[in-house]
Design an enzyme around this catalytic site. Structure first.
Site, PDB file in Angstrom:
ATOM      1  N   GLU A  38       0.964  -1.176   0.004  1.00  0.00           N
ATOM      2  CA  GLU A  38       0.085  -0.011  -0.053  1.00  0.00           C
ATOM      3  C   GLU A  38       0.819   1.241  -0.060  1.00  0.00           C
ATOM      4  O   GLU A  38       0.860   2.214   0.962  1.00  0.00           O
ATOM      5  CB  GLU A  38      -0.953   0.007   1.200  1.00  0.00           C
ATOM      6  CG  GLU A  38      -1.814  -1.120   1.465  1.00  0.00           C
ATOM      7  CD  GLU A  38      -2.466  -1.193   2.862  1.00  0.00           C
ATOM      8  OE1 GLU A  38      -2.295  -0.341   3.538  1.00  0.00           O
ATOM      9  OE2 GLU A  38      -3.291  -2.074   2.893  1.00  0.00           O
ATOM     10  N   GLY A  42       2.053   4.872  -0.635  1.00  0.00           N
ATOM     11  CA  GLY A  42       1.144   6.330  -0.745  1.00  0.00           C
ATOM     12  C   GLY A  42       2.407   7.471  -1.175  1.00  0.00           C
ATOM     13  O   GLY A  42       2.702   7.637  -2.198  1.00  0.00           O
ATOM     14  N   CYS A  95      -3.370  33.198  10.863  1.00  0.00           N
ATOM     15  CA  CYS A  95      -2.790  33.789  12.207  1.00  0.00           C
ATOM     16  C   CYS A  95      -2.786  32.618  13.298  1.00  0.00           C
ATOM     17  O   CYS A  95      -3.551  32.412  14.263  1.00  0.00           O
ATOM     18  CB  CYS A  95      -4.363  34.538  12.557  1.00  0.00           C
ATOM     19  SG  CYS A  95      -4.739  35.680  11.468  1.00  0.00           S
ATOM     20  N   ARG A 136       2.043  20.147   6.718  1.00  0.00           N
ATOM     21  CA  ARG A 136       3.077  19.262   7.437  1.00  0.00           C
ATOM     22  C   ARG A 136       4.131  19.619   8.184  1.00  0.00           C
ATOM     23  O   ARG A 136       4.445  19.309   9.298  1.00  0.00           O
ATOM     24  CB  ARG A 136       3.834  18.377   6.235  1.00  0.00           C
ATOM     25  CG  ARG A 136       2.667  17.366   5.583  1.00  0.00           C
ATOM     26  CD  ARG A 136       3.418  16.491   4.661  1.00  0.00           C
ATOM     27  NE  ARG A 136       4.266  15.418   5.248  1.00  0.00           N
ATOM     28  CZ  ARG A 136       5.553  15.479   5.527  1.00  0.00           C
ATOM     29  NH1 ARG A 136       6.117  16.379   4.779  1.00  0.00           N
ATOM     30  NH2 ARG A 136       6.230  14.566   6.055  1.00  0.00           N
ATOM     31  N   TYR A 175       3.952  18.180  11.683  1.00  0.00           N
ATOM     32  CA  TYR A 175       5.037  17.236  11.991  1.00  0.00           C
ATOM     33  C   TYR A 175       6.498  17.800  12.206  1.00  0.00           C
ATOM     34  O   TYR A 175       7.443  16.910  12.085  1.00  0.00           O
ATOM     35  CB  TYR A 175       5.194  16.085  10.854  1.00  0.00           C
ATOM     36  CG  TYR A 175       3.724  15.506  10.365  1.00  0.00           C
ATOM     37  CD1 TYR A 175       3.081  14.858  11.563  1.00  0.00           C
ATOM     38  CD2 TYR A 175       3.723  15.542   9.035  1.00  0.00           C
ATOM     39  CE1 TYR A 175       1.759  14.226  10.918  1.00  0.00           C
ATOM     40  CE2 TYR A 175       2.435  14.765   8.571  1.00  0.00           C
ATOM     41  CZ  TYR A 175       1.446  14.180   9.575  1.00  0.00           C
ATOM     42  OH  TYR A 175       0.430  13.489   9.012  1.00  0.00           O
TER      43      TYR A 175
HETATM   44  C1  LIG Z   1      -1.230   5.905   5.327  1.00  0.00           C
HETATM   45  C2  LIG Z   1      -1.296   4.533   4.957  1.00  0.00           C
HETATM   46  C3  LIG Z   1      -0.620   3.994   4.076  1.00  0.00           C
HETATM   47  C4  LIG Z   1       0.363   4.843   3.352  1.00  0.00           C
HETATM   48  O1  LIG Z   1       1.437   5.238   3.958  1.00  0.00           O
HETATM   49  P1  LIG Z   1       2.699   6.014   3.110  1.00  0.00           P
HETATM   50  O2  LIG Z   1       3.586   6.294   4.283  1.00  0.00           O
HETATM   51  O3  LIG Z   1       2.194   6.943   2.538  1.00  0.00           O
HETATM   52  O4  LIG Z   1       3.306   4.902   2.084  1.00  0.00           O
HETATM   53  C5  LIG Z   1      -0.852   2.650   3.974  1.00  0.00           C
HETATM   54  N1  LIG Z   1      -1.491   1.758   4.483  1.00  0.00           N
HETATM   55  C6  LIG Z   1      -2.241   2.414   5.433  1.00  0.00           C
HETATM   56  C7  LIG Z   1      -3.231   1.323   6.332  1.00  0.00           C
HETATM   57  C8  LIG Z   1      -2.292   3.713   5.997  1.00  0.00           C
HETATM   58  O5  LIG Z   1      -2.828   4.222   7.023  1.00  0.00           O
END
Ligand SMILES: *Cc1c(COP(=O)(O)O)cnc(C)c1O
Length: 416
Positions: free
Chosen positions: A273, A275, A342, A312, A316
């Site tokens: 997964e 991102g 503000c 961000r 963070y």
């Molecule tokens: C946010 C998230 C991702 C993606 O994370 P990245 O750091 O952007 O690769 C994948 N799986 C789950 C369950 C997430 O919450």
């Protein structure tokens, strides 16, 4: 990042000057390079072929339907965390049999929507959730495919706000309760157990936490397979980090090869997964310098972009490289690059040494493609930024800038 480069003194996105797009579309503006996106897609896609795997892009990193459409067209599925993300993914043309659904708080109506869409599986984060999925599936006369997201209690060594796999985090089920949870779920009439899932955090720059987590998960995997569970999918989540400043995260193929080695003997499919890795360095945020301000003790560049556009740094303390879009001659100056909001947390960078900028110039905030626009808001009643996509010498607006009318569109004045 080689699709965002200086030619002479001018920043380009592929073959188009950033200044040209920003002048035409206005600022603040998210600008994505299709060439970078394709390259990141290809690197991960190629690497993932080392294993029998499905890649489910994590929609929350950047959920623009144009970018989603590209990734789905190339054959990837989606990792979603809400009904809204499922809706987007469907509109962008996802194959719903490649959709996995994560998140600790799935509601009944979201579960119903996902069942109707016939998604691949729910990554359940509690037994209570599985009971609700079971009841909902029963009511709809369907069977729900599920996995449990298991929390291996491994420190991902990332910012605490994006660490998810420690036992103090709200995510997943405690690994010690996992076998019992699988046995309980297996008895439910409308549940079909198909997977095991784990996601320990985001922006991981070392491989060891992944390996540590996978070894723990693997032990559980074989334990539940031995109990007769048909685990067709082992979902390893996302989390691979990117370079914002000088981090050196593992290459996807290094990561995937180490997964392959550890998983020796597992016959099912693996789900990834990713991102941030795919979209993070595919996008920049462009803002206009509204004022140069010197308070006597500090220099500020005040831009028309703010923390509502890119949160961000505030959330963070994230580092983003910042450059003037037009490199001017002159003494470099130490500055804070801030927005108009503000809040003192409204900054993009502090104590940066930059070439001089004049009011009206543009600045580019790099590595803003992930968790940039998708986390943006209307705070301070600021219309959200436009988004544009560059392909070689052309650019396309993929999200129009919001208007003042949009801001109040859903609001109603009442006189009780
Ligand atoms: C946010 C998230 C991702 C993606 O994370 P990245 O750091 O952007 O690769 C994948 N799986 C789950 C369950 C997430 O919450």
């Amino acid at each position: 990042m080689n699709d965002f480069i200086f030619k002479e003194n001018e920043l380009y996105c592929e073959d188009v000057p950033v200044r040209k797009i920003a002048s035409e579309v206005g600022t603040p503006l998210y600008l994505y390079s299709l060439a970078t996106l394709k390259r990141h897609f290809n690197v991960f896609d190629e690497s993932s072929k080392a294993l029998n795997s499905i890649v489910c892009y994590s929609v929350k990193a950047n959920s623009n339907i144009s970018l989603l459409h590209f990734l789905f067209k190339m054959g990837w599925g989606a990792d979603i965390v809400s009904g809204g993300e499922l809706f987007r993914a469907i509109k962008a043309g996802v194959d719903t049999r490649k959709v996995v659904y994560s998140g600790v708080g799935k509601t009944e109506s979201e579960i119903e929507f996902a069942l109707e869409a016939d998604i691949l599986m729910f990554n359940a984060e509690s037994l209570s959730e599985v009971f609700l999925i079971d009841r909902t599936a029963g009511r709809l006369n369907k069977k729900a495919r599920i996995s449990f997201r298991v929390n291996p209690d491994v420190d991902p060594k990332t910012h605490p706000y994006i660490s998810t796999g420690l036992k103090k985090n709200k995510f997943g089920i405690n690994i010690k309760q996992a076998v019992q949870a699988y046995e309980t779920a297996a008895k439910l009439p409308n549940i079909d157990i198909v997977g095991l899932d784990c996601h320990i955090g985001s922006q991981l720059t070392e491989i060891s936490p992944f390996n540590d987590a996978l070894k723990i998960i693997k032990e559980l995997l074989f334990k539940i397979i031995a109990k007769g569970m048909d685990i067709k999918y082992l979902d390893l989540g996302g989390g691979l980090g990117i370079t914002y400043e000088n981090e050196m995260p593992p290459h996807p193929s290094t990561y995937i090869n180490s997964v392959k080695k550890i998983l020796e003997g597992y016959k099912g499919q693996v789900i990834f997964e990713p991102g941030r890795l795919i979209v993070g360095n595919s996008g920049i945020l462009v803002a206009k310098v509204v004022y140069n301000k010197n308070t006597g003790s500090k220099n500020f560049i005040i831009t028309d972009g703010g923390m509502n556009d890119l949160i961000r740094p505030a959330l963070y303390e994230a580092y983003h490289e910042i450059v003037p879009v037009l490199k001017r001659e002159g003494p470099r100056l130490k500055v804070d690059i801030v927005g108009p909001i503000c809040e003192s947390a409204d900054f993009f960078g502090k104590d940066r040494v930059l070439n001089p900028v004049e009011e009206g110039d543009f600045i580019a905030v790099f590595s803003a493609g992930a968790y940039g626009f998708s986390m943006s808001s209307n705070y301070n009643s600021r219309p959200r930024a436009a988004e544009a996509l560059v392909d070689k010498d052309k650019f396309y607006i993929i999200r129009k800038r919001e208007t003042y009318e949009d801001l109040i569109d859903k609001e109603i004045i009442v006189n009780p």
